[in-house]
Motif scaffolding. Structure first.
Motif, PDB file in Angstrom:
ATOM      1  N   UNK A  95      -5.051   8.581  -1.516  1.00 16.48           N
ATOM      2  CA  UNK A  95      -6.086   8.479  -0.477  1.00 16.48           C
ATOM      3  C   UNK A  95      -6.358   9.835   0.180  1.00 16.48           C
ATOM      4  N   UNK A 121      -9.728   4.805  -3.898  1.00 17.56           N
ATOM      5  CA  UNK A 121      -9.493   3.925  -2.751  1.00 17.56           C
ATOM      6  C   UNK A 121      -8.725   2.689  -3.214  1.00 17.56           C
ATOM      7  N   UNK A 122      -9.185   2.095  -4.315  1.00 12.51           N
ATOM      8  CA  UNK A 122      -8.574   0.848  -4.790  1.00 12.51           C
ATOM      9  C   UNK A 122      -7.192   1.093  -5.378  1.00 12.51           C
ATOM     10  N   UNK A 123      -6.995   2.222  -6.052  1.00 15.39           N
ATOM     11  CA  UNK A 123      -5.661   2.514  -6.584  1.00 15.39           C
ATOM     12  C   UNK A 123      -4.665   2.681  -5.439  1.00 15.39           C
ATOM     13  N   UNK A 125      -4.813   1.296  -2.500  1.00 16.17           N
ATOM     14  CA  UNK A 125      -4.540  -0.061  -1.997  1.00 16.17           C
ATOM     15  C   UNK A 125      -3.543  -0.774  -2.912  1.00 16.17           C
ATOM     16  N   UNK A 126      -3.796  -0.649  -4.204  1.00 20.07           N
ATOM     17  CA  UNK A 126      -2.945  -1.275  -5.228  1.00 20.07           C
ATOM     18  C   UNK A 126      -1.499  -0.780  -5.076  1.00 20.07           C
ATOM     19  N   UNK A 128      -0.093   0.498  -2.283  1.00 20.34           N
ATOM     20  CA  UNK A 128       0.450  -0.026  -1.016  1.00 20.34           C
ATOM     21  C   UNK A 128       0.945  -1.458  -1.199  1.00 20.34           C
ATOM     22  N   UNK A 129       0.086  -2.318  -1.789  1.00 21.65           N
ATOM     23  CA  UNK A 129       0.471  -3.737  -1.868  1.00 21.65           C
ATOM     24  C   UNK A 129       1.645  -3.920  -2.827  1.00 21.65           C
ATOM     25  N   UNK A 130       1.665  -3.148  -3.912  1.00 17.64           N
ATOM     26  CA  UNK A 130       2.801  -3.249  -4.829  1.00 17.64           C
ATOM     27  C   UNK A 130       4.091  -2.772  -4.165  1.00 17.64           C
ATOM     28  N   UNK A 132       4.929  -3.072  -1.026  1.00 14.84           N
ATOM     29  CA  UNK A 132       5.444  -4.134  -0.162  1.00 14.84           C
ATOM     30  C   UNK A 132       5.930  -5.324  -0.988  1.00 14.84           C
ATOM     31  N   UNK A 133       5.239  -5.598  -2.083  1.00 12.10           N
ATOM     32  CA  UNK A 133       5.680  -6.675  -2.960  1.00 12.10           C
ATOM     33  C   UNK A 133       7.081  -6.365  -3.501  1.00 12.10           C
ATOM     34  N   UNK A 148       7.166  -1.227   6.859  1.00  8.84           N
ATOM     35  CA  UNK A 148       5.890  -1.599   7.467  1.00  8.84           C
ATOM     36  C   UNK A 148       5.647  -0.803   8.738  1.00  8.84           C
ATOM     37  N   UNK A 151       4.883   2.889   7.824  1.00  7.22           N
ATOM     38  CA  UNK A 151       3.554   3.121   7.250  1.00  7.22           C
ATOM     39  C   UNK A 151       2.466   2.888   8.293  1.00  7.22           C
TER      40      UNK A 151
END
Lengths: 334, 334
Positions: A95, A121-123, A125-126, A128-130, A132-133, A148, A151
């Protein structure tokens, strides 16, 4: 000045020792990282494959593992968490490259220049979510909560930085507040997680967190110095981008602070219009001042404060390496 | 055609009933949302304040709460999770507006048009990390794991969509795969979380997840239809943006599929150069075909499949409202 940007032999030697100590662990961290980031979609895999080419020296996993070993032993949770923090860091880099319009990172095309801003932008996001997963695979919610929280502060620091762009009256205190969020916080939580998951006591965990925080500030000041001093070939990054984006960093804050009113007026004029000739003129003002020495000294002071946090740890190879990192913190971009 | 875009009185009536049932709960969800999103930085607070002005009908919290109540009772965990899914949804909206260069959302300036793309990118990140931080306040890691998994699929769907932009050969199956990720997955996890945290059994939880998934697909097809049919005044969004961005949606996939080779060639030429006059020409091809009816029928079919998942639930006001939502799913943009 040479000390500021050179001296990478020492740092490479240090990285060699770290590799020797954690070689297998770091390979396992890479495997966990790669396993989490697999996609059914060939395009997503292409982008992920490209991304691995500009990833760096794994400083954050290294800090986490060194903190773990200095306080006890490295466990499987530490390996997972190392992959998590590396993923978060990579998300922020991807980002950042959009925000900075950067074309190269570590000698490789950025995602935005290889594809486009949307993909970046989407990568991000991808990633970040991975992250936390992956963190939620641990037994307790503590890691998710700590990461959390960190960040959150990273994003807040970055938002503050965007807002202060072009603010020529940014103070040293405001600058430190911003880099504490955007850089130091993630280093802090790495060391905190390393210590906590090695069953360190509260005081030791807090000291390790403070070590990471101060070290992160030192790193960022050194990085900002490089943006003023360095050249692209050496660091593999687009340089002078802080000036272009009108981000005031410590050397320039110091320069403005120490200049005569007449010089300050001229410096502000150059900062407001950062063309190449104007940047060259600015460099002359910088060279004729104590701006670089001052910023370098500040970075060193934070590095020394970091080192002091280690005093109570028992002697070990990991402790010595954590100490050595503070020596090299201001010498190169990590 | 009127049925597709009008009929909002019925949907408003439904929302009124939902408000009556969950008024206090939704207020509490808003409080949790606002408490999590407080910043020390005045600029961040300004941006957050502006953001609340374009938030929507809280469909995802409503689905979560209705699923909870239809399977048992609404608990504090449900309220927290409702705020979490709303935060994730808002993050994706903020980033979507960057990707789509959108200027208005629900009659209010987008973050990127009020400030800039950088602020949007960072605000979206800030919302993602706060969502996970909030979810990690629950006792178990399950919610983080489920939400992490879903948001992974959301990002993957969005990445796939970016990649397929301009692909005039996108198939209906590929289109469904994309919207299943980018839209349906978050609706699915809302209903799953509602059921699971109300102590529903495995079969019921799976049926509720499937309800959410099919409903989400129906919503997205209806939303894509609106982009072809609607007008800005009615929906409060920039319209025709799918065509401008060369995103092929179901009506156009159907149109191409059913056209003569000569017409298809002309339609592809118009799609490749989506100027206003060309978009008008496209509309004539659309109006002379079954594209709208077909897409509408597909949306209705998914809505009916969603409804069937509710069969085993005991009768209740919540069950009836979940059924009614499927009736209105294809009638308006949520």
């Amino acid at each position: 000045m040479k000390d500021v940007v050179a001296g990478s032999t020492g740092a490479s030697g240090l990285l060699g020792q770290i590799d020797e100590l954690f070689g297998d662990d770091l390979v396992r961290v890479e495997q966990i990282f790669a396993e989490e980031l697999k996609s059914w979609h060939p395009f997503v895999n292409d982008v992920l494959g490209h991304m691995t080419r500009f990833r760096g020296k794994r400083l954050r996993p290294i800090l986490l593992l060194l903190s773990a070993k200095a306080c006890g032993a490295v466990t499987h949770d530490h390996l997972v968490l190392s992959a998590v923090v590396e993923m978060i860091h990579t998300a922020t880099l991807v980002h950042d490259d959009v925000l900075d319009d950067a074309e190269i990172r570590r000698h490789v095309a950025t995602i935005n220049s290889r594809w486009n801003n949307e993909t970046s932008v989407l990568l991000g996001d991808y990633l970040f979510t991975h992250a936390f997963h992956l963190a939620s695979g641990l037994e307790s919610t503590l890691a998710c909560r700590l990461i959390g929280h960190s960040t959150n502060l990273v994003c807040e620091g970055e938002l503050a930085q965007i807002h202060e762009r072009g603010n020529q009256d940014l103070t040293e205190a405001q600058y430190l507040e911003i880099i504490e969020g955007k850089t130091a916080e993630l280093c802090a939580v790495c060391c905190q997680l390393g210590a906590h998951f090695a069953d360190a006591g509260e005081a030791t965990t807090a000291a390790m967190r403070e070590y990471g925080r101060c070290l992160g500030i030192a790193f960022q000041i050194a990085d900002d110095l490089l943006d003023v001093l360095g050249n692209e070939g050496e660091t593999g990054k687009s340089l002078g981008s802080d000036l272009k984006k009108q981000k005031l960093t410590l050397p320039l804050i110091r320069l403005l602070d120490q200049s005569s009113p007449e010089d300050a007026t001229e410096i502000r004029r150059l900062l407001a219009d950062p063309t190449e000739p104007n940047r060259d003129k600015l460099q002359k003002f910088v060279a004729g001042s104590d701006a670089i020495e001052y910023a370098f000294a500040q970075a060193n002071e934070f590095a020394q404060t970091a080192r002091q946090q280690l005093a109570e740890l028992p002697d070990s190879v990991s402790k010595r390496l954590l100490e050595e990192i503070t020596e090299f913190a201001t010498q190169r971009s990590w």
